[in-house]
Enzyme design. Sequence first.
Site, short mmCIF file in Angstrom:
data_model
loop_
_atom_site.label_atom_id
_atom_site.label_comp_id
_atom_site.label_asym_id
_atom_site.label_seq_id
_atom_site.Cartn_x
_atom_site.Cartn_y
_atom_site.Cartn_z
CG ASP A 1 -1.81 1.16 1.34
OD1 ASP A 1 -2.39 1.55 0.31
OD2 ASP A 1 -1.94 1.71 2.44
CG ASP B 1 -1.46 7.68 0.86
OD1 ASP B 1 -1.31 8.90 0.99
OD2 ASP B 1 -1.62 7.12 -0.25
CG ASP C 1 -1.79 1.89 6.62
OD1 ASP C 1 -2.14 2.94 7.21
OD2 ASP C 1 -1.92 1.74 5.39
#
Length: 225
Positions: free
Chosen positions: A15, A17, A174
Amino acid sequence: MKAATLAPVRAVLFDLDGTLIDSAPDLGAAADGMRVSRGLAPKPLDEYRPHAGSGARGMLHVAFGIGVEHVDYEAFKEEFFLRYEACLTQRTRPFSGVQELLESLVRRGLLWGIVTNKAFRFTSPIVRSLKLLDSASTVICGDTTSHAKPHPEPLLAAARQLALSPSQCIYVGDDERDIVAGRCAGMRTVAAKYGYLGQGARVASWGADAEVSSPLQVLQLLEPS
């Protein structure tokens, strides 16, 4: 680190960000600029940061307490997008250890790539501005396919671009949607606990194959047991 070796793999997908980069300062600045322009007091970055993974929705919730059901949400969102587009490379930086992680993957002969829900119009300038991301073998954005995470299609598209089977890839993210997407795509998954996570996140309940507290811990998961 919740340890369980994930070797052998051919590629590591990430991922963007909250996993590779800390974009919260620019996201927060765009939303806070909207507040200040309306005569409201600025808010500290610490209030914006936990919601950075939710993009415009999260930033506007913090800045104005509005959600997608608000009559002015779409207009606010478009203003936010324009403000963010104007500042998105000013304060955004890779998390500590990310450069070393990516360099190590390349030295080991592993492919790596990015699979993000961030639209191409925002992803592309960030990737171009951060030279450490130049070695990415694939970049899948939120509008690259007809679905966004938690749907598995973006991850499957990345595997196709790499000419690998999903089982040869691991996905690091995250947010719970990252883990859901990775599992549905048939990839092994890693939860990045150093990321934004969101309010009240129960990472242990996501069902990731492993959890890491720093980017460099990903390398330990690639070592043969």
